[in-house]
Write a protein that holds these residues in place. Structure first.
Motif, PDB file in Angstrom:
ATOM      1  N   ALA A  17      -7.673  14.940   4.270  1.00 50.61           N
ATOM      2  CA  ALA A  17      -7.773  13.301   4.783  1.00 50.61           C
ATOM      3  C   ALA A  17      -5.495  13.526   4.571  1.00 50.61           C
ATOM      4  O   ALA A  17      -4.855  14.558   4.701  1.00 50.61           O
ATOM      5  N   VAL A  18      -4.732  13.186   6.256  1.00 47.41           N
ATOM      6  CA  VAL A  18      -3.832  12.283   5.993  1.00 47.41           C
ATOM      7  C   VAL A  18      -3.563  11.198   5.202  1.00 47.41           C
ATOM      8  O   VAL A  18      -4.113   9.825   5.903  1.00 47.41           O
ATOM      9  N   VAL A  19      -2.492  11.081   4.708  1.00 46.56           N
ATOM     10  CA  VAL A  19      -2.385   9.542   4.113  1.00 46.56           C
ATOM     11  C   VAL A  19      -1.001   8.896   4.722  1.00 46.56           C
ATOM     12  O   VAL A  19      -0.601   9.960   4.309  1.00 46.56           O
ATOM     13  N   THR A  20      -0.597   8.194   5.338  1.00 50.19           N
ATOM     14  CA  THR A  20       0.272   8.108   6.216  1.00 50.19           C
ATOM     15  C   THR A  20       0.943   6.807   5.292  1.00 50.19           C
ATOM     16  O   THR A  20       0.458   5.899   5.160  1.00 50.19           O
ATOM     17  N   ALA A  21       1.938   6.923   4.798  1.00 52.73           N
ATOM     18  CA  ALA A  21       3.569   6.342   4.004  1.00 52.73           C
ATOM     19  C   ALA A  21       4.756   6.554   4.126  1.00 52.73           C
ATOM     20  O   ALA A  21       5.794   5.922   3.477  1.00 52.73           O
ATOM     21  N   ALA A  22       4.919   6.638   5.607  1.00 52.57           N
ATOM     22  CA  ALA A  22       6.417   6.564   6.102  1.00 52.57           C
ATOM     23  C   ALA A  22       6.796   5.327   6.533  1.00 52.57           C
ATOM     24  O   ALA A  22       8.088   5.191   7.585  1.00 52.57           O
ATOM     25  N   GLY A  23       6.269   4.301   6.085  1.00 53.76           N
ATOM     26  CA  GLY A  23       6.749   3.045   7.116  1.00 53.76           C
ATOM     27  C   GLY A  23       7.992   2.412   5.837  1.00 53.76           C
ATOM     28  O   GLY A  23       7.831   2.665   5.163  1.00 53.76           O
ATOM     29  N   SER A  24       8.678   1.265   6.535  1.00 52.57           N
ATOM     30  CA  SER A  24       9.192   0.623   5.741  1.00 52.57           C
ATOM     31  C   SER A  24       8.842  -0.806   4.794  1.00 52.57           C
ATOM     32  O   SER A  24       7.574  -0.650   5.200  1.00 52.57           O
ATOM     33  N   GLY A  25       9.560  -0.712   3.943  1.00 54.12           N
ATOM     34  CA  GLY A  25       9.486  -1.990   2.974  1.00 54.12           C
ATOM     35  C   GLY A  25       9.620  -3.463   3.372  1.00 54.12           C
ATOM     36  O   GLY A  25       9.294  -4.747   2.783  1.00 54.12           O
ATOM     37  N   THR A  26      10.330  -3.098   4.781  1.00 49.43           N
ATOM     38  CA  THR A  26      10.980  -4.694   5.628  1.00 49.43           C
ATOM     39  C   THR A  26      10.184  -5.814   5.659  1.00 49.43           C
ATOM     40  O   THR A  26      10.275  -6.404   4.656  1.00 49.43           O
ATOM     41  N   ARG A  27       9.136  -5.923   5.689  1.00 49.94           N
ATOM     42  CA  ARG A  27       8.260  -6.569   6.472  1.00 49.94           C
ATOM     43  C   ARG A  27       7.964  -7.675   4.532  1.00 49.94           C
ATOM     44  O   ARG A  27       6.279  -8.741   4.477  1.00 49.94           O
ATOM     45  N   LEU A  28       7.107  -6.272   3.567  1.00 48.93           N
ATOM     46  CA  LEU A  28       6.855  -6.912   2.023  1.00 48.93           C
ATOM     47  C   LEU A  28       8.487  -7.447   1.684  1.00 48.93           C
ATOM     48  O   LEU A  28       8.123  -7.742   0.536  1.00 48.93           O
ATOM     49  N   GLY A  29       9.624  -7.377   2.266  1.00 47.76           N
ATOM     50  CA  GLY A  29      10.870  -7.690   1.683  1.00 47.76           C
ATOM     51  C   GLY A  29      11.029  -6.624   0.702  1.00 47.76           C
ATOM     52  O   GLY A  29      11.937  -7.863  -0.188  1.00 47.76           O
ATOM     53  N   TYR A  30      10.758  -5.582   1.086  1.00 49.89           N
ATOM     54  CA  TYR A  30      11.743  -4.771  -0.123  1.00 49.89           C
ATOM     55  C   TYR A  30      12.178  -3.760   0.390  1.00 49.89           C
ATOM     56  O   TYR A  30      12.241  -3.533   1.752  1.00 49.89           O
ATOM     57  N   ASP A  31      13.851  -3.618  -0.195  1.00 51.77           N
ATOM     58  CA  ASP A  31      14.974  -2.773   0.511  1.00 51.77           C
ATOM     59  C   ASP A  31      13.835  -1.517   0.194  1.00 51.77           C
ATOM     60  O   ASP A  31      14.515  -0.141  -0.167  1.00 51.77           O
ATOM     61  N   MET A  32      12.726  -1.057   0.123  1.00 47.49           N
ATOM     62  CA  MET A  32      12.537   0.470   0.378  1.00 47.49           C
ATOM     63  C   MET A  32      11.118   0.912   0.386  1.00 47.49           C
ATOM     64  O   MET A  32      10.025   0.251   1.280  1.00 47.49           O
ATOM     65  N   PRO A  33      10.578   1.738   0.765  1.00 44.75           N
ATOM     66  CA  PRO A  33       9.563   2.094   1.641  1.00 44.75           C
ATOM     67  C   PRO A  33       8.019   1.860   1.059  1.00 44.75           C
ATOM     68  O   PRO A  33       8.076   1.031  -0.049  1.00 44.75           O
ATOM     69  N   LYS A  34       7.668   0.733   1.651  1.00 47.66           N
ATOM     70  CA  LYS A  34       6.444   0.398   1.521  1.00 47.66           C
ATOM     71  C   LYS A  34       5.510   1.135   0.074  1.00 47.66           C
ATOM     72  O   LYS A  34       4.805   0.328  -0.816  1.00 47.66           O
ATOM     73  N   ALA A  35       5.363   2.769   0.963  1.00 47.17           N
ATOM     74  CA  ALA A  35       4.760   2.705  -0.542  1.00 47.17           C
ATOM     75  C   ALA A  35       4.829   3.262  -1.536  1.00 47.17           C
ATOM     76  O   ALA A  35       4.374   2.924  -1.960  1.00 47.17           O
ATOM     77  N   LEU A  36       6.165   3.221  -2.578  1.00 48.98           N
ATOM     78  CA  LEU A  36       6.260   3.359  -2.980  1.00 48.98           C
ATOM     79  C   LEU A  36       6.947   2.347  -4.013  1.00 48.98           C
ATOM     80  O   LEU A  36       7.072   2.085  -5.220  1.00 48.98           O
TER      81      LEU A  36
END
Ligand code: C5P
Length: 266
Positions: A17-36
């Motif tokens: 499997a490939v788990v994609t987690a390289a997106g930003s957290g901008t739309r979630l309102g966080y100043d950190m990568p969404k996956a973290l």
């Protein structure tokens, strides 16, 4: 919960499997990568990887991480030989391609041979509540010979096609409806999307070339197979597989986790 190595027996039908987690957290309102971002005390990426490890046939997972914080991801999965971390790309499609290119190395390290029909799953870390049943259905359809399988749900809202955008005299933004699609024919696709190894590698090689030449990327992997004229099939997805994108999604996901009956479905 710390990610753990499951020390698996060598299986006859290994799945990667490939788990994609390289997106930003901008739309979630966080100043950190969404996956973290943490959901009930566990990061989205750990939850998504753990959700896949529940299936014994998934023997190796490549996680794509934002380049700037790749060491944070490496630390999370340190000491877990069946999980490795690679840098993501500028768009999701390139992150997936980077992940796919690492699969032969991971398979070799773990002592597995990849064949043209080895099942490969591509899953968004943002869909970290996906239940085992939805993942199993995709794997089983791949093992039954389908080369491209996407979990999907019927669409419940009536869908309209729009063309021009404008504004009313008081400034209300409006869009003009130009038609309607029969919603019975529509499906909303989720992840993990599953493919035979040779099918997805070829689709991504050609997709990467197209992206370099025309700047056009695909938002899901199934589209790349469709562009090659390959048959793509759908299995039943799950409402638990919601993609956590906005703050509201986070609230919904937290509430879902409090429900024992729904948690059991995981
Ligand atoms: O941005 P979007 O919500 O479509 O992202 C879907 C998934 O792709 C997320 O899990 C995100 O972390 C991942 N992604 C990625 N590389 C990018 C952009 C998004 O791995 N460049």
């Amino acid at each position: 919960m710390r990610p753990q190595s499951l020390g698996r027996e060598v299986t006859m039908n290994p799945v990667f499997a490939v788990v994609t987690a390289a997106g930003s957290g901008t739309r979630l309102g966080y100043d950190m990568p969404k996956a973290l971002v943490e959901l009930a005390g566990e990061t989205l990426v750990e939850r998504a990887v753990r959700g896949m490890q529940v299936l014994p046939e998934i023997v190796g997972i490549v996680v794509t991480a934002p380049v700037e914080v790749i060491s944070d991801f490496e630390k999370i999965f340190e000491g877990v030989p069946e999980v490795c971390v690679v840098p993501g790309g500028t768009v999701r499609q390139l992150s997936v391609y980077n992940g796919l290119l690492e699969i032969p190395n991971l398979a070799k390290r773990l002592g597995y041979e990849l064949t043209d029909s080895t099942p490969i799953l591509i899953h968004d870390a943002a869909r970290c509540l996906t239940p085992k049943r939805a993942i199993s259905d995709v794997i089983n359809a791949l093992l039954d010979g389908c080369k491209a399988v996407l979990p999907a749900l019927p669409v419940t809202d009536t869908q309209k096609i729009v063309d021009s955008k404008s504004a009313t005299s008081s400034g209300i933004e409006i869009e003009k409806v130009s038609g309607q699609v029969d919603r019975a024919q529509l499906r909303a696709v989720q992840t993990p999307q599953g493919f035979h190894w040779a099918t997805i590698l070829e689709a991504h090689e050609i997709g990467a070339k197209r992206l370099r030449e025309s700047g056009v990327d695909a938002t899901d992997d199934g589209a790349l197979v469709e562009q090659l004229g390959g048959d793509v099939y759908l299995t039943l997805g799950s409402e638990m597989s919601l993609k956590i994108t906005t703050k509201l999604d986070m609230i919904i996901a937290s509430e879902l986790l409090k429900r024992d009956d729904l948690r059991a479905e995981q």
